[in-house]
Design an enzyme around this catalytic site. Structure first.
Site, PDB file in Angstrom:
ATOM      1  N   SER A 222       0.752  -1.194  -0.049  1.00  0.00           N
ATOM      2  CA  SER A 222      -0.227  -0.098  -0.035  1.00  0.00           C
ATOM      3  C   SER A 222       0.795   1.278  -0.059  1.00  0.00           C
ATOM      4  CB  SER A 222      -1.044   0.021   1.126  1.00  0.00           C
ATOM      5  OG  SER A 222      -1.575   1.260   1.412  1.00  0.00           O
TER       6      SER A 222
ATOM      7  N   TYR B 153      -1.336  -0.510  10.675  1.00  0.00           N
ATOM      8  CA  TYR B 153      -1.670  -0.799   9.439  1.00  0.00           C
ATOM      9  C   TYR B 153      -0.262  -0.396   8.727  1.00  0.00           C
ATOM     10  CZ  TYR B 153      -3.625  -1.115   4.687  1.00  0.00           C
ATOM     11  OH  TYR B 153      -3.999  -1.423   3.367  1.00  0.00           O
TER      12      TYR B 153
HETATM   13  N1  NAP Z   1      -8.737  -0.647  -0.798  1.00  0.00           N
HETATM   14  C1  NAP Z   1      -7.634   0.129  -0.635  1.00  0.00           C
HETATM   15  O1  NAP Z   1      -7.788   1.360  -0.723  1.00  0.00           O
HETATM   16  C2  NAP Z   1      -6.081  -0.387  -0.689  1.00  0.00           C
HETATM   17  C3  NAP Z   1      -5.318   0.424  -0.786  1.00  0.00           C
HETATM   18  C4  NAP Z   1      -4.046   0.048  -0.847  1.00  0.00           C
HETATM   19  C5  NAP Z   1      -3.710  -1.502  -0.364  1.00  0.00           C
HETATM   20  N2  NAP Z   1      -4.692  -2.235  -0.211  1.00  0.00           N
HETATM   21  C6  NAP Z   1      -4.353  -3.725   0.015  1.00  0.00           C
HETATM   22  O2  NAP Z   1      -5.198  -4.391  -0.848  1.00  0.00           O
HETATM   23  C7  NAP Z   1      -5.381  -5.939  -0.357  1.00  0.00           C
HETATM   24  C8  NAP Z   1      -6.986  -6.232  -0.821  1.00  0.00           C
HETATM   25  O3  NAP Z   1      -7.873  -5.441  -0.120  1.00  0.00           O
HETATM   26  P1  NAP Z   1      -9.282  -4.829  -0.663  1.00  0.00           P
HETATM   27  O4  NAP Z   1      -9.060  -3.351  -0.803  1.00  0.00           O
HETATM   28  O5  NAP Z   1      -9.337  -5.559  -1.916  1.00  0.00           O
HETATM   29  O6  NAP Z   1     -10.296  -5.244   0.455  1.00  0.00           O
HETATM   30  P2  NAP Z   1     -11.392  -5.970   0.766  1.00  0.00           P
HETATM   31  O7  NAP Z   1     -12.427  -6.076  -0.604  1.00  0.00           O
HETATM   32  O8  NAP Z   1     -11.903  -5.949   2.027  1.00  0.00           O
HETATM   33  O9  NAP Z   1     -10.644  -7.608   0.276  1.00  0.00           O
HETATM   34  C9  NAP Z   1      -9.877  -8.052   1.446  1.00  0.00           C
HETATM   35  C10 NAP Z   1      -9.671  -9.711   1.201  1.00  0.00           C
HETATM   36  O10 NAP Z   1      -9.015 -10.064   2.123  1.00  0.00           O
HETATM   37  C11 NAP Z   1      -9.375 -11.527   2.711  1.00  0.00           C
HETATM   38  N3  NAP Z   1      -8.952 -11.667   3.922  1.00  0.00           N
HETATM   39  C12 NAP Z   1      -9.152 -10.935   5.202  1.00  0.00           C
HETATM   40  N4  NAP Z   1      -8.668 -11.639   6.215  1.00  0.00           N
HETATM   41  C13 NAP Z   1      -8.325 -12.829   5.690  1.00  0.00           C
HETATM   42  C14 NAP Z   1      -8.000 -13.933   6.315  1.00  0.00           C
HETATM   43  N5  NAP Z   1      -7.543 -14.013   7.615  1.00  0.00           N
HETATM   44  N6  NAP Z   1      -7.607 -15.159   5.544  1.00  0.00           N
HETATM   45  C15 NAP Z   1      -7.701 -14.933   4.214  1.00  0.00           C
HETATM   46  N7  NAP Z   1      -8.361 -14.025   3.589  1.00  0.00           N
HETATM   47  C16 NAP Z   1      -8.558 -12.770   4.275  1.00  0.00           C
HETATM   48  C17 NAP Z   1     -10.996 -11.244   2.532  1.00  0.00           C
HETATM   49  O11 NAP Z   1     -11.645 -12.228   2.395  1.00  0.00           O
HETATM   50  P3  NAP Z   1     -12.471 -13.389   3.693  1.00  0.00           P
HETATM   51  O12 NAP Z   1     -13.054 -11.995   4.568  1.00  0.00           O
HETATM   52  O13 NAP Z   1     -13.416 -13.993   2.816  1.00  0.00           O
HETATM   53  O14 NAP Z   1     -11.524 -13.819   4.271  1.00  0.00           O
HETATM   54  C18 NAP Z   1     -11.075 -10.523   1.152  1.00  0.00           C
HETATM   55  O15 NAP Z   1     -10.788 -11.298   0.205  1.00  0.00           O
HETATM   56  C19 NAP Z   1      -5.040  -5.889   1.030  1.00  0.00           C
HETATM   57  O16 NAP Z   1      -4.008  -6.364   1.197  1.00  0.00           O
HETATM   58  C20 NAP Z   1      -5.024  -4.242   1.370  1.00  0.00           C
HETATM   59  O17 NAP Z   1      -4.442  -3.810   2.440  1.00  0.00           O
HETATM   60  C21 NAP Z   1      -5.976  -1.788  -0.401  1.00  0.00           C
END
Ligand code: NAP
Length: 249
Positions: free
Chosen positions: A143, A156
């Site tokens: 991120s 985070y």
């Molecule tokens: N959205 C943003 O602004 C942003 C910005 C920078 C980086 N990111 C990064 O992008 C990545 C994906 O996030 P997203 O934005 O797509 O959010 P999201 O829609 O909330 O997706 C998060 C995913 O992580 C999974 N997850 C959470 N805890 C888990 C566990 N214990 N075991 C296995 N899977 C788990 C969730 O699946 P389940 O709940 O079904 O397990 C879900 O599929 C993350 O690493 C986040 O830090 C996001």
């Protein structure tokens, strides 16, 4: 007609929503065979079915990435069905931002377990296979929070800074020496479910202000992952920071 990722076997953690699900669609459309991992099995099973209707091969493996045994099982299933692993996309993550003074220690633990130990367990599970194959590609979804600290982001950011540090060590120990490519992707704000886990009222208020800008879409990051994976074998895309145009650093 051949596609850029034909026959590549790709594990995606956190495939049940957001960036992970969008990445599954993008890489599947480019020919990859997919292993979808998340805790919400019904979501990834449905996604695998929908991908299947488009001619994309995908299996769903219920995985809590905070448990090393689950990470091992995930990779074992990939080997059982496809007999190799070309790519691991370490995408699963949680972001319950909070102010330090509010001492949400359980949420600190959950972020460390998911965002840092999760990728480490997945890497530990897949590395012996990639070393044996003498090839592989690991994509770590970090991120902007892995390069910049902000109020409410203490733990985070710490998890993402740590993932960045680990990725830099991987370039040194694995990329040049073992032909295992490593790509670090650092998105800015993306429209997903990620912020829904925030319980701290101070941070929630700050987040509402921030949503005035136009965020990235999950598919924007899926395109970035695809870019890194479709380069020729001699090209390692080390690091990509991708921000909404309107977001301040
Ligand atoms: N959205 C943003 O602004 C942003 C910005 C920078 C980086 N990111 C990064 O992008 C990545 C994906 O996030 P997203 O934005 O797509 O959010 P999201 O829609 O909330 O997706 C998060 C995913 O992580 C999974 N997850 C959470 N805890 C888990 C566990 N214990 N075991 C296995 N899977 C788990 C969730 O699946 P389940 O709940 O079904 O397990 C879900 O599929 C993350 O690493 C986040 O830090 C996001």
């Amino acid at each position: 007609m051949s596609k850029p990722l034909d026959d590549k076997v790709i594990i995606i953690t956190g495939a049940s929503s957001g960036i992970g699900a969008a990445t599954a669609w993008k890489l599947g459309a480019e020919g990859a065979k997919l292993v979808l991992a998340a805790r919400r099995i019904e979501r990834i099973e449905r996604l695998a079915q929908e991908l299947g209707k488009e001619g994309i091969t995908a299996i769903a493996v219920k995985t809590d990435i905070t448990k090393r045994s689950n990470a091992d099982h995930l990779v074992n299933q990939a080997m059982k069905y496809f007999n190799k692993v070309d790519v691991l996309v370490n995408n699963a993550g949680v972001m319950p931002l909070s102010l330090i003074k509010n001492l949400k220690v359980d949420e600190w633990d959950r972020m460390i377990d998911t965002n840092l130990k999760g990728p480490l367990y997945a890497i530990a599970a897949v590395l012996p296979i990639m070393r044996e194959q003498k090839s592989g590609h690991i994509v770590n979804i970090s991120s902007i929070a892995g390069r910049r600290v902000f109020p409410g982001g203490s733990v985070y950011c710490a998890t993402k800074f740590a993932l960045n540090a680990f990725s830099e060590a991987m370039w040194m120990e694995l990329t040049s020496r073992e032909n295992i490519r490593v790509t670090l992707i650092e998105p800015g704000a993306v429209t997903t479910e990620l912020a829904e886990s925030i319980t701290d009222e101070d941070v929630k208020a700050w987040f509402r202000e921030r949503t005035q800008i136009k965020f990235l879409e999950a598919r924007d990051i899926a395109h970035t992952v695809s870019f890194a994976l479709t380069q020729p074998a001699h090209v390692n895309v080390n690091e990509l920071m991708v921000m909404p145009t309107e977001q301040q650093m």
